[in-house]
Design an enzyme around this catalytic site. Sequence first.
Site, mmCIF file in Angstrom:
data_model
loop_
_atom_site.group_PDB
_atom_site.id
_atom_site.type_symbol
_atom_site.label_atom_id
_atom_site.label_comp_id
_atom_site.label_asym_id
_atom_site.label_seq_id
_atom_site.Cartn_x
_atom_site.Cartn_y
_atom_site.Cartn_z
ATOM 1 C CG ASP A 182 11.667 9.140 -1.296
ATOM 2 O OD1 ASP A 182 11.050 8.104 -0.983
ATOM 3 O OD2 ASP A 182 11.816 9.502 -2.480
ATOM 4 C CG ASP A 291 6.699 5.596 -4.827
ATOM 5 O OD1 ASP A 291 6.485 4.858 -5.805
ATOM 6 O OD2 ASP A 291 7.734 5.515 -4.118
ATOM 7 C CG ASP A 352 13.399 1.780 -6.064
ATOM 8 O OD1 ASP A 352 12.541 2.106 -6.894
ATOM 9 O OD2 ASP A 352 13.261 1.914 -4.837
HETATM 10 C C1 9PG Z 1 10.112 4.772 -0.676
HETATM 11 C C2 9PG Z 1 10.617 4.225 -1.990
HETATM 12 C C3 9PG Z 1 11.345 5.282 -2.843
HETATM 13 C C4 9PG Z 1 11.669 4.713 -4.198
HETATM 14 C C5 9PG Z 1 10.407 4.191 -4.864
HETATM 15 C C6 9PG Z 1 9.757 3.153 -3.964
HETATM 16 O O1 9PG Z 1 8.081 -3.463 -5.035
HETATM 17 N N1 9PG Z 1 8.470 -3.022 -3.955
HETATM 18 O O2 9PG Z 1 8.400 -3.697 -2.907
HETATM 19 C C7 9PG Z 1 9.017 -1.730 -3.899
HETATM 20 C C8 9PG Z 1 9.173 -1.105 -2.686
HETATM 21 C C9 9PG Z 1 9.717 0.177 -2.651
HETATM 22 C C10 9PG Z 1 10.078 0.789 -3.826
HETATM 23 C C11 9PG Z 1 9.930 0.165 -5.037
HETATM 24 C C12 9PG Z 1 9.389 -1.117 -5.086
HETATM 25 O O3 9PG Z 1 10.629 2.049 -3.808
HETATM 26 O O4 9PG Z 1 10.648 3.645 -6.122
HETATM 27 O O5 9PG Z 1 12.260 5.684 -5.027
HETATM 28 O O6 9PG Z 1 10.538 6.433 -2.990
HETATM 29 O O7 9PG Z 1 9.480 3.710 -2.687
HETATM 30 O O8 9PG Z 1 9.473 3.790 0.078
#
Ligand code: 9PG
Length: 496
Positions: A182, A291, A352
Amino acid sequence: MPEWTLNVSPAQVRVLVSGYQSWSEAELRPLTERQAVPLMPWRHQQGHDPAFLPSGEAGVWRSHTLLALIRPDGGGWVGCALDATRTFTHWEACARGEQVRVTCTLEGPPVEVAWEETADVIATVERLSARLGANMHARTPAPLRVWCSWYSYYRDVTLDAVLDNARLARELTLPFDVFQLDDGFQADLGDWLEPGAHFGGHARDLPAPLSDLGFTPGLWLAPFLAGPTSRLFRDHPDWMLRGEGGSPLPVGHNWGGPYFALDTTRPEVLDWLRELTATVRGWGYPYLKLDFLYGAALPGVRHNPGVGRAQAYRQGLQALRDGAGEDTFLLGCGAPLASSIGLVDAMRTGPDVAPLWDDESRRLWLGDATGPSARNAVHTALSRWYQHAWYQPDPDVMIARRERSLLGDEERGTLLGLLDVVGGLRASSDPIALLDAPGLDLLRRSLEISAPDRPVTLAESLGGAVTHFTRGTFNLLNEPAGGGQPPRSYRVRTGE
Ligand code: 9PG
């Protein structure tokens, strides 16, 4: 703009909303309640559709693609877009005295939209979502079992940590199909092909040893984003989505600051995206987690103003698919849900998971249930049960470990129940060396593939989500439910 007036008392009706992208909230709530909208404007871009936000008003509910209204007898109304390749479909249900008014607005070229009154909302939701899936040639390959580095190593991941886990998984004969690296391996956001200093290697060196161990190598990318310090941004500032003033538009705040998104109406951006997935496929990664995909669909000024947001998103995703090839497994994440059907194999269908149940201050005080927590992930992924007709749903990881986790036994059981009921991808991030015998047993159970379950009712809910399934009931409340079911738990239905 089609509009319907329903002669039903709003106090009698529950509403099912789907949310815009992976992390947005999906819910099953009394219509008279209030749909939360984040207090912080910068969260609007990152967790929601800033062009069609949750209402923030009691009795007014907004939903993307699909909306259902449920009477106490289980009948009601269902609306569903039948195509989402170039068009976003926006639904709003509004309590008006002793009536409910529903409107449907399209952003993009006209598409067929279904609106049906039904005696069985559950069956109608499933039938219409399956029609949408079929119209868009949904890909639904067999679910995979994935180890992913994020939820214990986060950005400190190293090449050795992934390999150590893979070796141990092989020794213990844990039934993973994929080992997926990741976020954290890359030099900068957008500079995917160069390694970060602390990673202790290069991402292209991982596939060979993983394949030798018998695992499919997987890699994370946020292909539509560029960090302000990245070489991608420095070399191609003109490739970015712009604001009205003409300068690159910051599209979110993560990785310690703001970041930018690529303008996928530019042919040279599409070439670059194709080249990117072709390159990492060539390194030996036939599984890609793509992502922060919402970045390509944000409102902004584009090179080609004749291409709408939904279409701009779709052509960016198509370029990623073209570069990766038909035989690469693509998992979408942070992605507009329906707009991805037919191009991704799997999709994250909730926020998440985290090794804690709830982040109440963020959820309740800031009105933001898109942040990482077990409760948020369960709540939303359960309320999208019907989306297995669109792709393989990924409700995110099981957390089986007891160390480095604040979850209790009941809460771990709820995550296990979620995976069983949703029936899609299985994933874990637990450092395998941390697991004792009960932890390993729980992990093995979480990797058992199941067929998706169905709700038994949408006229009841224990916590504002779809919670009553044929195999069992979730209590997402912080208090015991009828029959003594503990808070934050899943109970398998017995034969009574
Ligand atoms: C890696 C992560 C992982 C994870 C993903 C994603 O809204 N937000 O600020 C936010 C930040 C990170 C995030 C989800 C939402 O996680 O879902 O599994 O890959 O990125 O940075």
